[in-house]
Design an enzyme around this catalytic site. Structure first.
Site, PDB file in Angstrom:
ATOM      1  CG  HIS A  63       0.276  -0.398  67.959  1.00 30.36           C
ATOM      2  ND1 HIS A  63      -0.881  -1.354  67.486  1.00 30.36           N
ATOM      3  CD2 HIS A  63       1.133  -0.751  67.497  1.00 30.36           C
ATOM      4  CE1 HIS A  63      -0.060  -1.968  66.645  1.00 30.36           C
ATOM      5  NE2 HIS A  63       1.001  -1.748  66.429  1.00 30.36           N
TER       6      HIS A  63
ATOM      7  CG  HIS B  41      -4.385  -5.282  73.069  1.00 35.20           C
ATOM      8  ND1 HIS B  41      -4.954  -4.069  71.961  1.00 35.20           N
ATOM      9  CD2 HIS B  41      -3.665  -6.097  72.577  1.00 35.20           C
ATOM     10  CE1 HIS B  41      -4.447  -4.798  70.941  1.00 35.20           C
ATOM     11  NE2 HIS B  41      -3.446  -5.819  70.958  1.00 35.20           N
TER      12      HIS B  41
ATOM     13  CG  ASP C 172      -0.214 -13.031  70.908  1.00 36.68           C
ATOM     14  OD1 ASP C 172       1.183 -13.238  70.931  1.00 36.68           O
ATOM     15  OD2 ASP C 172      -0.574 -12.276  70.204  1.00 36.68           O
TER      16      ASP C 172
ATOM     17  CG  HIS D  44       0.279  -3.500  70.465  1.00 39.27           C
ATOM     18  ND1 HIS D  44       0.849  -4.090  69.398  1.00 39.27           N
ATOM     19  CD2 HIS D  44      -0.618  -4.255  70.928  1.00 39.27           C
ATOM     20  CE1 HIS D  44       0.100  -5.104  69.087  1.00 39.27           C
ATOM     21  NE2 HIS D  44      -0.846  -5.228  69.763  1.00 39.27           N
TER      22      HIS D  44
ATOM     23  CG  ASP E 246      -0.224  -8.403  70.493  1.00 38.57           C
ATOM     24  OD1 ASP E 246       0.073  -8.461  69.575  1.00 38.57           O
ATOM     25  OD2 ASP E 246      -1.311  -7.723  70.874  1.00 38.57           O
TER      26      ASP E 246
ATOM     27  CB  CYS F 119      -2.306 -13.713  67.284  1.00 37.10           C
ATOM     28  SG  CYS F 119      -2.431 -12.121  67.343  1.00 37.10           S
TER      29      CYS F 119
ATOM     30  CE  LYS G 284       2.084 -12.150  67.891  1.00 35.42           C
ATOM     31  NZ  LYS G 284       0.818 -11.075  68.101  1.00 35.42           N
TER      32      LYS G 284
HETATM   33  C1  VGL Z   1      -4.506 -10.344  69.122  1.00 34.30           C
HETATM   34  C2  VGL Z   1      -5.921  -8.721  68.576  1.00 34.30           C
HETATM   35  C3  VGL Z   1      -4.874  -7.671  68.558  1.00 34.30           C
HETATM   36  C4  VGL Z   1      -4.228 -11.659  69.395  1.00 34.30           C
HETATM   37  C5  VGL Z   1      -3.616  -9.454  69.239  1.00 34.30           C
HETATM   38  O1  VGL Z   1      -3.419 -12.138  69.969  1.00 34.30           O
HETATM   39  O2  VGL Z   1      -5.056 -12.675  68.699  1.00 34.30           O
HETATM   40  N1  VGL Z   1      -5.892 -10.094  68.594  1.00 34.30           N
HETATM   41  N2  VGL Z   1      -3.833  -7.973  69.260  1.00 34.30           N
HETATM   42 ZN    ZN Z   2      -2.255  -6.574  69.800  1.00 32.41          ZN
END
Ligand code: VGL
Ligand code: ZN
Length: 205
Positions: free
Chosen positions: A57, A86, A13, A53, A51, A156, A111
């Protein structure tokens, strides 16, 4: 390549929304980019996660009445932290950091694309049952060892590392190539959990 071919570097990510100026900025998130670019040169096998979404979401506080970002709600699959909007599919915030050498990635695992389930881990979504397919991909390639880097250490990256160890992969996290959100002690808690799970934690490689 200096690392054995049964080892994959997993880059979690490294997206604009997790870097300074982004919607869910992680302090120093952009600092991992040059470190990861250098590390990638040593690996035959490189996998990125992204990431990704939909705008409706379930993890977005904005999609719940009277909910503040960084609060928690109970969903059918358990507790879920609510985040600022995000990494919306196709948005600039969901793009990889512009300086990340994305050409080195052979596989990009997206994901969190199901509206009703979040996915911190690169292996299992937050219901802990739905798979992303990454484990099958690694097994098919004969990969038995993973080195994790990216954002965020305590979400993550940690969830991915804990799943990797549980799946029987040799698992290392390079902390110098990660940055944390650190919400209510989450960093210390997850470092402890990774240690107990047999994840090797290193500052650099
Ligand atoms: C993440 C919070 C929400 C991450 C992703 O990449 O750590 N944290 N979505
Ligand atoms: Zn996320």
């Amino acid at each position: 390549m200096t690392e054995p071919s049964d080892t994959a570097l997993i880059v979690i990510d490294v997206q604009n929304d997790f870097c300074p100026g982004g919607a869910l900025a992680v302090a120093g998130g952009d600092e991992v980019v040059p470190v990861i670019n250098t590390l990638m040169q040593n690996y035959d096998s490189v996998v990125f996660t992204q990431d990704w979404h939909p705008s409706d979401h379930v993890s977005f506080a904005a999609n719940h009445e009277d909910a503040e970002p960084f609060s928690s709600i109970d969903l059918q699959y358990g507790a879920q932290t609510l985040w600022p909007v995000h990494c919306v599919q196709g948005s600039a915030g969901a793009d990889f950091h512009a300086d990340l050498d994305t050409g080195r990635a052979q596989m990009v695992v997206r994901k969190g694309f199901r509206a009703g389930i979040d996915s911190y881990s690169a292996f299992f979504e937050n219901d802990r049952q739905t798979v992303t397919g990454l484990h099958g991909y690694l097994v098919n390639r004969g990969i038995s060892s993973v080195v994790l880097t990216g954002l965020a250490t305590d979400y993550c990256v940690a969830w991915s590392a804990l799943d990797a160890a549980r799946l029987g992969l040799d698992t290392t996290v390079v902390l110098g190539a990660c940055r944390a959100i650190d919400l209510e002690g989450s960093l210390a808690k997850q470092i402890d959990a990774m240690r107990h799970a047999g994840v090797v934690l290193r500052d650099s490689l």
